[in-house]
Structure formats: C-alpha cells, structure tokens
Design a protein around this motif. Structure first.
Motif, PDB file in Angstrom:
ATOM      1  N   SER A 110       0.836  -1.204   0.000  1.00  8.06           N
ATOM      2  CA  SER A 110       0.000   0.000   0.000  1.00  8.06           C
ATOM      3  C   SER A 110       0.872   1.256   0.000  1.00  8.06           C
ATOM      4  CB  SER A 110      -0.918  -0.004   1.222  1.00  8.06           C
ATOM      5  OG  SER A 110      -1.636   1.196   1.298  1.00  8.06           O
ATOM      6  N   ALA A 111       1.882   1.276   0.850  1.00  7.68           N
ATOM      7  CA  ALA A 111       2.770   2.434   0.939  1.00  7.68           C
ATOM      8  C   ALA A 111       3.530   2.625  -0.372  1.00  7.68           C
ATOM      9  CB  ALA A 111       3.748   2.249   2.097  1.00  7.68           C
ATOM     10  N   ALA A 112       3.946   1.531  -0.951  1.00  5.41           N
ATOM     11  CA  ALA A 112       4.714   1.613  -2.202  1.00  5.41           C
ATOM     12  C   ALA A 112       3.851   2.200  -3.316  1.00  5.41           C
ATOM     13  CB  ALA A 112       5.212   0.218  -2.590  1.00  5.41           C
ATOM     14  N   VAL A 113       2.602   1.785  -3.363  1.00  2.91           N
ATOM     15  CA  VAL A 113       1.722   2.298  -4.411  1.00  2.91           C
ATOM     16  C   VAL A 113       1.452   3.783  -4.201  1.00  2.91           C
ATOM     17  CG1 VAL A 113      -0.561   2.085  -5.458  1.00  2.91           C
ATOM     18  CG2 VAL A 113       0.682   0.056  -4.781  1.00  2.91           C
ATOM     19  N   GLN A 114       1.248   4.176  -2.939  1.00  3.22           N
ATOM     20  CA  GLN A 114       1.024   5.602  -2.654  1.00  3.22           C
ATOM     21  C   GLN A 114       2.249   6.428  -3.049  1.00  3.22           C
ATOM     22  OE1 GLN A 114      -1.690   7.073  -1.657  1.00  3.22           O
ATOM     23  NE2 GLN A 114      -2.807   5.875  -0.143  1.00  3.22           N
ATOM     24  N   LEU A 115       3.439   5.896  -2.753  1.00  4.09           N
ATOM     25  CA  LEU A 115       4.672   6.612  -3.096  1.00  4.09           C
ATOM     26  C   LEU A 115       4.824   6.730  -4.604  1.00  4.09           C
ATOM     27  CD1 LEU A 115       7.221   5.201  -0.505  1.00  4.09           C
ATOM     28  CD2 LEU A 115       6.645   7.605  -0.855  1.00  4.09           C
ATOM     29  N   LEU A 116       4.480   5.654  -5.280  1.00  3.31           N
ATOM     30  CA  LEU A 116       4.552   5.666  -6.741  1.00  3.31           C
ATOM     31  C   LEU A 116       3.611   6.718  -7.304  1.00  3.31           C
ATOM     32  CD1 LEU A 116       5.751   4.270  -9.224  1.00  3.31           C
ATOM     33  CD2 LEU A 116       3.871   2.634  -9.130  1.00  3.31           C
ATOM     34  N   ASP A 117       2.426   6.795  -6.716  1.00  4.34           N
ATOM     35  CA  ASP A 117       1.460   7.807  -7.145  1.00  4.34           C
ATOM     36  C   ASP A 117       2.007   9.211  -6.920  1.00  4.34           C
ATOM     37  OD1 ASP A 117      -1.200   9.372  -5.528  1.00  4.34           O
ATOM     38  OD2 ASP A 117      -1.088   9.121  -7.711  1.00  4.34           O
ATOM     39  N   ALA A 118       2.620   9.428  -5.760  1.00  2.60           N
ATOM     40  CA  ALA A 118       3.182  10.742  -5.450  1.00  2.60           C
ATOM     41  C   ALA A 118       4.267  11.103  -6.464  1.00  2.60           C
ATOM     42  CB  ALA A 118       3.756  10.733  -4.030  1.00  2.60           C
ATOM     43  N   LEU A 119       5.078  10.122  -6.799  1.00  8.20           N
ATOM     44  CA  LEU A 119       6.158  10.363  -7.760  1.00  8.20           C
ATOM     45  C   LEU A 119       5.583  10.744  -9.125  1.00  8.20           C
ATOM     46  CD1 LEU A 119       9.227  10.176  -8.078  1.00  8.20           C
ATOM     47  CD2 LEU A 119       8.934   7.815  -8.794  1.00  8.20           C
ATOM     48  N   VAL A 120       4.570  10.015  -9.534  1.00  3.96           N
ATOM     49  CA  VAL A 120       3.941  10.304 -10.838  1.00  3.96           C
ATOM     50  C   VAL A 120       3.345  11.706 -10.838  1.00  3.96           C
ATOM     51  CG1 VAL A 120       2.052   9.650 -12.366  1.00  3.96           C
ATOM     52  CG2 VAL A 120       3.517   7.890 -11.388  1.00  3.96           C
ATOM     53  N   LEU A 121       2.721  12.068  -9.716  1.00  2.00           N
ATOM     54  CA  LEU A 121       2.115  13.395  -9.630  1.00  2.00           C
ATOM     55  C   LEU A 121       3.163  14.489  -9.711  1.00  2.00           C
ATOM     56  CD1 LEU A 121      -0.633  12.831  -6.934  1.00  2.00           C
ATOM     57  CD2 LEU A 121      -0.987  13.614  -9.265  1.00  2.00           C
ATOM     58  N   ILE A 122       4.294  14.257  -9.062  1.00  2.00           N
ATOM     59  CA  ILE A 122       5.368  15.263  -9.107  1.00  2.00           C
ATOM     60  C   ILE A 122       5.859  15.434 -10.539  1.00  2.00           C
ATOM     61  CG2 ILE A 122       7.771  15.691  -8.419  1.00  2.00           C
ATOM     62  CD1 ILE A 122       7.035  14.414  -5.692  1.00  2.00           C
ATOM     63  N   ILE A 123       5.988  14.321 -11.230  1.00  2.00           N
ATOM     64  CA  ILE A 123       6.452  14.380 -12.626  1.00  2.00           C
ATOM     65  C   ILE A 123       5.437  15.124 -13.493  1.00  2.00           C
ATOM     66  CG2 ILE A 123       6.938  12.979 -14.671  1.00  2.00           C
ATOM     67  CD1 ILE A 123       8.102  10.860 -12.711  1.00  2.00           C
ATOM     68  N   ILE A 124       4.167  14.807 -13.291  1.00  2.00           N
ATOM     69  CA  ILE A 124       3.124  15.466 -14.087  1.00  2.00           C
ATOM     70  C   ILE A 124       3.089  16.957 -13.803  1.00  2.00           C
ATOM     71  CG2 ILE A 124       0.621  15.667 -14.369  1.00  2.00           C
ATOM     72  CD1 ILE A 124       0.448  12.653 -14.159  1.00  2.00           C
ATOM     73  N   SER A 125       3.352  17.327 -12.535  1.00  2.00           N
ATOM     74  CA  SER A 125       3.316  18.749 -12.192  1.00  2.00           C
ATOM     75  C   SER A 125       4.368  19.526 -12.953  1.00  2.00           C
ATOM     76  CB  SER A 125       3.523  18.928 -10.688  1.00  2.00           C
ATOM     77  OG  SER A 125       4.862  18.652 -10.341  1.00  2.00           O
ATOM     78  N   LEU A 126       5.405  18.830 -13.368  1.00  5.18           N
ATOM     79  CA  LEU A 126       6.447  19.513 -14.143  1.00  5.18           C
ATOM     80  C   LEU A 126       5.972  19.796 -15.563  1.00  5.18           C
ATOM     81  CD1 LEU A 126       9.509  17.380 -12.966  1.00  5.18           C
ATOM     82  CD2 LEU A 126       8.873  19.673 -12.189  1.00  5.18           C
ATOM     83  N   ILE A 127       4.940  19.050 -15.974  1.00  9.63           N
ATOM     84  CA  ILE A 127       4.442  19.183 -17.346  1.00  9.63           C
ATOM     85  C   ILE A 127       3.292  20.196 -17.406  1.00  9.63           C
ATOM     86  CG2 ILE A 127       3.411  17.960 -19.298  1.00  9.63           C
ATOM     87  CD1 ILE A 127       4.692  15.371 -18.062  1.00  9.63           C
ATOM     88  N   LEU A 128       2.373  20.056 -16.445  1.00 16.31           N
ATOM     89  CA  LEU A 128       1.216  20.941 -16.472  1.00 16.31           C
ATOM     90  C   LEU A 128       1.622  22.350 -16.079  1.00 16.31           C
ATOM     91  CD1 LEU A 128      -1.668  18.784 -15.007  1.00 16.31           C
ATOM     92  CD2 LEU A 128      -1.258  19.449 -17.365  1.00 16.31           C
ATOM     93  N   PRO A 129       0.970  23.318 -16.651  1.00 12.21           N
ATOM     94  CA  PRO A 129       1.398  24.704 -16.431  1.00 12.21           C
ATOM     95  C   PRO A 129       1.229  25.162 -14.989  1.00 12.21           C
ATOM     96  CG  PRO A 129      -0.604  24.625 -17.753  1.00 12.21           C
ATOM     97  CD  PRO A 129      -0.129  23.239 -17.625  1.00 12.21           C
ATOM     98  N   GLY A 130       0.179  24.713 -14.305  1.00 18.29           N
ATOM     99  CA  GLY A 130      -0.083  25.187 -12.946  1.00 18.29           C
ATOM    100  C   GLY A 130       0.921  24.686 -11.936  1.00 18.29           C
ATOM    101  N   GLY A 131       1.479  23.473 -12.199  1.00 21.64           N
ATOM    102  CA  GLY A 131       2.454  22.896 -11.270  1.00 21.64           C
ATOM    103  C   GLY A 131       1.838  22.638  -9.901  1.00 21.64           C
ATOM    104  N   PHE A 132       2.611  22.931  -8.852  1.00 21.81           N
ATOM    105  CA  PHE A 132       2.148  22.748  -7.479  1.00 21.81           C
ATOM    106  C   PHE A 132       1.669  24.076  -6.923  1.00 21.81           C
ATOM    107  CE2 PHE A 132       2.887  18.580  -5.821  1.00 21.81           C
ATOM    108  CZ  PHE A 132       3.782  18.022  -6.714  1.00 21.81           C
TER     109      PHE A 132
END
Lengths: 257, 308
Positions: A110-132
């Motif tokens: 469960s923790a690994a999947v959540q971490l993977l999700d967080a990583l993917v979100l961070i990567i996507i934030s670099l692509i989307l204009p709004g970011g974090f």
C-alpha cells in the motif's frame, strides 16, 4: 517472521500480473486525471495556469485504498485458496507470525503504491502549467497521511481476509467493505462540508460525523488532510491495533481444513 | 521401540459430530505406516491435528517425543516434519525452484542449499522456468513431495499421495517413497485408499473406522493374518466336515460345496482321505487373502472400533 515476509515479497515479485497492474493503475490514473482536468478546464475557459496537480492528490489516495482491499483479498486470500498456508503451519510457524507477516506485507505494498502515485504526480506537475500550488513541505506531509492511512487500511483488510480466509467471503467482504467505506465517506463529507455551506444535520449527527471524519482513516483519504496530526495518529493507531488484535484472536482460533 | 507419533485418546468434535473417538495410534520410527480407512473415517482429520491446522477436542499426541500440550516445543518439533494434506499445495505462478525456495523461507533456513538435489530426487530437475500451474498432476504431486522434503524432515505425512495418478505416476511415487525410507531413513505416514499399492510398500498398518483405530499391525503380522489356504470344491459337505474334524485339519466352509483349508496339507493325500470317506474332491486351488479382503473382513459389521 522476517523469512516469511521475504517469502511474501518474493511471491509478489513473481506475480507479474499483480505489479504490472499496480504500475498501470497508478500511471494511467494519474495521467488520465491530469489530462481530463486539463481538457475540462480548457472547455470551461479556465486559465490553464490555474490548473494544479496537488489539489487533487487525495482522489488517488482513495483509489489506492480500494486497490489495497482488492489486493489483500486476491493475494492474501490466495494463500488459503491454494492451500499454501498449510505449508507454513505444518512446519511449525506460529499463526501470529503468519498473520503479522501478511499485514506488514500488505502495508508495504500500500505504501509503495502511494509513493509511486506521489512520484507520478510530481512528474506530471512539471508538465502541467499550474504545477504545485502548495509548498512541497505540505505536499509531503499530506502524502505521509495518505501513506499511513493506507497502511492502516491494508492491515484492516488483511485481517478481514484472515478472519474469512478459505471461504468466498474472504474475496467478497473486503470489496464490499471498501465500497461501503466509499459510499459512507461521500455521504458524511457532503453533510459536513456541503457545497453551499449550510448543513441541515442535528447537533448530535454533526458531532458523530465529525468524530468519524476525524478518527476513521478511510476519511483521511478523501480530499486533502484537514485535521491535526494527533487526530490522524490516533485514528491510524486505533484502527491498526483493533485490526491486529481481532485478526490475531480470530485466526488463532480458526480451524483450517 | 521408538515412535515418531503416539496419540493418546485423541478426540475431535465438529459441533455435535465426533470425528475422532479416543484414537490411539503408534507410528514406529523408520516405518512406512499405511493408514487405511473408508471415506469419513477420520484420516484427514487426524493429519490436520498433527499438522496444527486444527486442535484436538481432548486427548493429546506426542510428535517426535514432544507432547502436544507443550505448544512452544511442538512448533520446533514440527520443523522436522513435512506434509501433503489432501491436495498438493503449490504456488501455481511460480517455478518448481521458486516453490521450494518459498518453503525454505517458511522453514527459516539460511540458504537454498539442497534444492537442486531435491528436484533431482523427485524427477523435476528439468522443469526450468515452467510454472507449477502448467505441471501435470503427477508432477504436482512430486513437487508437493519435494516441498515436504525441504529441511530434511524426519517424518513425512502423505495424505492420498497417488490420487488421480496414472499407473506410471503411481509407480514413480511408490519408488520415491521406498527410496526416501530406505536411503534417508525417513518415517512416512501414508493415508490411502489404494490398498494394493499400500501393500507393496507399507511396513506397518493402522486401520481406522468411525474415528477409532480398529487394528494396528506390522506387515509381517498382516501377512500371517492374510493366510494362504486351499480352496476346494467337494461333493458332500457333511462328510468333508466330519473328515476334517477327525484329522484335526483347520478349515472353513464357504458354502455347501466349497471350503477353505488352512492347514498345510498334501492335496493327493486329502483327496484319498475324502474319497475313502465317501466324498469326492472336485477342484482345488491355492488362494491368498488380499489386503483388500482382510480390510473388508476387518471393518465388516457395526461395531468394530476398539474401546479405549
């Protein structure tokens, strides 16, 4: 127990379909979510610089909890269905060790999947204009709440499997429970935080729902965290302890065929 | 004599149904113990108790010298046993090697030494990356035996190990069991319905019926009980019976014209004696009582179970 935990991890790694499904679920959901949001906001003529990723991280955390229920049911219950749990018991492993190993393993996944999700979100934030929109520090604290809550729920669902293991209920009950959590949490949140800000609940109901929102870990996965650290720690600890205690007591007494 | 398993008035109830009733059983060290009984007699229930899947309602057992009341030491004793309980329990999405590695981890062994030898012993050394789910039934049984052999156990429990196997598979398993017993000195408990197969390998037998051990015996004792006899057809049963009694020859009437003679007699002399008495000996043939007929005769009737 450490050797059994190692065995569970090996078995998980051998289950290519399972971890490929995990990666596919995580990545596709994150990408899908980001793309849909982008298209929807574009259609609504919202300034794309206002589209951020982090405000919606909670939605995926909820999906992971449901996934964990399914994972525990299929992976852990498989030990009962295949009869391989007999191999562990017959050679003298204690039931408590078997149970704890499975709980820890589910929590790790469960923790690994959540971490993977967080990583993917961070990567996507670099692509989307709004970011974090939120500071990284707060983002990491939020992710921590999701991870620990997810771990507590993983232990809970694993305990359910051990209570019903070897029967069809071991597959059905975790799924139904996860669904019930989802429906209940949606209802409670709508009542506690209505869109128009006006709640029609009685005082008693508001208090009851507030307690649930504050101390039931499944609620922590709905939206962004909104309570203090002590509340989260209490809720997570209580669910974990109750799940472990009840699971241990029932499994130790269960007669396996 | 040293025993790997001794049970003491072992009882097991499932709600109101008593499945094991004061069961007393003794498995000598180094034996191949054939556990025989009809469906529902309690064989698998006993195996489940020994392996820790279930707990006795009352009574106890000693496993490798450790009493079942001593739970901590019993866990340690169980590390020295291996078991196949009902069906082969294998991970279908893993190879044979990985399945054995999993069992090594279950046993807490420090390394994977001996896996290749185990696979060679059971004839699965060339399965490579094939998943166990694609194995034939015989291969799965052999893999399950290999799993049971992990950790060099002193005692192996095989619950119906040849069920569903073809004749070649049965022979392979039989030879493997004999090899394990003769070369490695492993004590083996086999529960099986295939009596003919058991009779080829068992050194001791335990017959169970309605939750009780009806009889325990060695293979030598069984052979004496399944005594050879001469089945003869005669023309006059009365004259025959009188003549046998006068000659003090042990016999048993099967029907009006057939009898089994158990004493060691010469057929020609018997024929002459009967002819002199006025009875014709029509036919004579040697006959062995098989394990099957012994089993049927032992478990026939309503109350065969031993009282404690």
């Amino acid at each position: 127990m450490p050797k059994m935990l190692e065995g569970d991890i090996k078995r998980f790694c051998a289950s290519k379909r399972v971890w490929i499904a995990i990666i596919a679920l995580t990545v596709s959901y994150a990408i899908f979510y980001a793309v849909v949001f982008f298209l929807v906001y574009r259609a609504m003529d919202v300034d794309i610089n206002d589209i951020t990723v982090d405000t919606n991280i909670g939605s995926f955390a909820e999906v992971v909890s449901v996934f964990t229920a399914g994972f525990a049911a299929i992976f852990t219950a498989g030990d009962f269905t295949d009869g391989t749990i007999k191999n562990r018991l017959a050679v003298g492993n204690k039931r408590s060790s078997i149970f704890l190993s499975a709980c820890i393993f589910s929590a790790i996944v469960s923790a690994a999947v959540q971490l993977l999700d967080a990583l993917v979100l961070i990567i996507i934030s670099l692509i989307l204009p709004g970011g974090f929109s939120m500071p990284l520090e707060i983002f990491l604290v939020n992710i921590s709440v999701y991870i620990y809550s997810g771990c507590a729920l993983a232990v809970f669902f694993t305990a359910l499997v051990f209570i019903f293991g070897g029967t069809k209920a071991a597959y059905i009950i975790p799924a139904i429970t996860a669904l019930a959590f989802k429906v209940t949490s949606t209802v409670i949140l709508n009542y506690l935080y209505p869109p128009d800000g006006v709640s029609n609940l009685s005082d008693i109901k508001i208090k009851a729902y507030t307690v649930i929102d504050r101390f039931v870990p499944f609620m922590y996965l709905q939206g962004t965290p909104r309570w203090d650290g002590m509340s989260y720690a209490t809720g997570i600890a209580v669910l974990t302890v109750i799940s472990l205690a009840v699971g241990l007591i029932v499994f130790n007494r269960r007669e396996l065929s | 004599m040293e025993y790997v398993l001794k049970t003491d008035n072992l009882c097991k109830n499932y709600r109101r149904v008593q499945v094991l009733k004061n069961l007393n059983m003794n498995i000598p060290k180094g034996s191949i113990y054939g556990f025989v009984g009809r469906n529902g007699a309690g064989k698998t229930t006993l195996i489940r108790l020994i392996c820790g899947l279930q707990k006795p309602t009352s009574g106890s057992f000693d496993l490798l010298g450790v009493n079942s009341q001593n739970t901590k030491e019993l866990s340690t004793a169980r590390e020295r046993i291996g078991a196949i309980i009902e069906n082969p329990a294998i991970y279908k999405n893993m190879t044979a090697v990985d399945n054995l590695k999993m069992q090594y981890l279950n046993l807490g062994l420090p390394d994977y030494e001996g896996i290749d030898e185990l696979l060679e012993l059971v004839g699965l050394s060339d399965t490579g990356k094939k998943h166990a789910g694609h194995f034939s039934l015989g291969m799965r049984q052999r893999l399950a035996i290999a799993i049971a052999l992990c950790g060099n156990p002193d005692f192996i429990i095989l619950d119906e190990p040849v069920n569903g196997l073809d004749p070649e598979g049965i022979i392979e398993i039989r030879e493997l069991i004999l090899k394990l017993n003769h070369e490695k000195g492993i004590t083996i408990l086999i529960s099986s319905h295939i009596l003919d197969e058991l009779s080829r390998i068992a050194t001791h037998y335990g017959f169970i019926d309605n939750g009780c051990i009806v009889r325990e015996m060695s293979a030598e004792e069984l052979e004496k009980e399944c005594s050879k006899c001469i089945r003869i057809k005669i023309s006059d049963s009365e004259i025959f019976a009188r003549t046998m009694d006068e000659q003090h020859i042990e016999y048993k009437m099967i029907d009006d014209s057939t009898a089994d003679v158990f004493s060691d007699v010469t057929i020609s002399k018997l024929a002459i004696t009967l002819a002199n008495a006025g009875c014709e000996l029509i036919k004579a043939e040697e006959k062995d009582e098989s394990l099957e007929s012994f089993y049927l005769s032992l478990l026939g009737g309503e109350n065969n179970a031993e009282n404690a």
